[in-house]
Design an enzyme around this catalytic site. Sequence first.
Site, short mmCIF file in Angstrom:
data_model
loop_
_atom_site.label_atom_id
_atom_site.label_comp_id
_atom_site.label_asym_id
_atom_site.label_seq_id
_atom_site.Cartn_x
_atom_site.Cartn_y
_atom_site.Cartn_z
N HIS A 27 -22.83 -8.63 8.59
CA HIS A 27 -23.08 -8.48 10.02
C HIS A 27 -23.84 -9.68 10.54
CE1 HIS A 27 -23.43 -5.83 13.65
NE2 HIS A 27 -24.31 -6.78 13.95
N SER A 73 -21.80 -8.84 22.47
CA SER A 73 -21.53 -8.35 23.83
C SER A 73 -21.69 -9.45 24.88
CB SER A 73 -22.45 -7.17 24.16
OG SER A 73 -23.81 -7.56 24.18
N ASP A 249 -27.85 -9.66 10.29
CA ASP A 249 -27.89 -9.68 11.75
C ASP A 249 -28.26 -11.07 12.29
OD1 ASP A 249 -27.39 -8.49 14.21
OD2 ASP A 249 -29.42 -7.71 14.43
N ASN A 254 -31.83 -11.16 20.93
CA ASN A 254 -32.74 -10.26 21.64
C ASN A 254 -34.16 -10.29 21.09
OD1 ASN A 254 -31.20 -9.43 23.74
ND2 ASN A 254 -30.83 -7.36 23.00
#
Length: 298
Positions: A27, A73, A249, A254
């Site tokens: 990921h 996103s 990740d 963020n």
Amino acid sequence: MTRPCLPPLNSHASVRFAMPAGACDAHAHVFGPYARFPLSDERSYTPPENDAGRFVAHLDSLGLSRGVLVTASSQGDDNRNVLDALQVWPDRLRAVAVVRAHVSESALDALAQAGVRGARFNLYRHEGRAVYRNGAGIDDFRALAPRLKARGWHAQIWIHAPDIPALAPTLLATGIDLVIDHMGRMSASRGVDDAGFQYLCRLLAQGKAWAKLSGADRNSASGSPFSDIAAYAHALLRANADRLVWGSDWPHINYFEAQQVPDNGVLCNLLAQWMPDEALRHRVLVDNPARLYGFSPA
């Protein structure tokens, strides 16, 4: 105007165990170069450029052989930068794309040919409200799941575990493989006995879902070295270690000013704490992602 994210750290703690050949970071995201692959105007955050070359350098620095890129996103359903990476590193990389209900059959076939093995659906909500703009939603899932299943793809579901039971009838009805992001994005403050998390464990035990042992930094209430996440990892491992993969990740989007971006070495070393048995780590790092993403045997 969205907030600019911090960059990943330039160095990391040393990995304290022997990384097996064929180990996979299942990921991660890549961004840019923005001159070729701009971000969507409709986005919730603005990450710095971290292209596929930097991701491969990240893999090499941790001794990892393979990686799975997930369209973020902030790029909407524009998968071009991920596809570009697959073309350059076809043996080392696979991908999970974002697609909408209206995507054509030929476009899905082209994605599959390039090395895409799943589609991501953003169902993550906080207090009933969507956290991120621009993700494919539950209506896209309903329309796409049969088409994706026919191609051998899985549906990667970004969801808060407490919300899984209510959506389970819809998610399970199609029979497509489900992969739950970031341990169900469980805040450690809720406790391992949370009903939604226990439901996720049962889905794994029954072979109805997979989960990613990722997001320790996001789920932790105590911060680095994220010791409060061990109970969640152990519960998932007890449920079904053959249905788990691990992801860093990277590049840790963020994270904003005054926050601490996680150390990839610290995240990686959690694996030795959660899985001191070398054979078990091999299953999670090598065997399982090879099966899920269609990598050649290591």
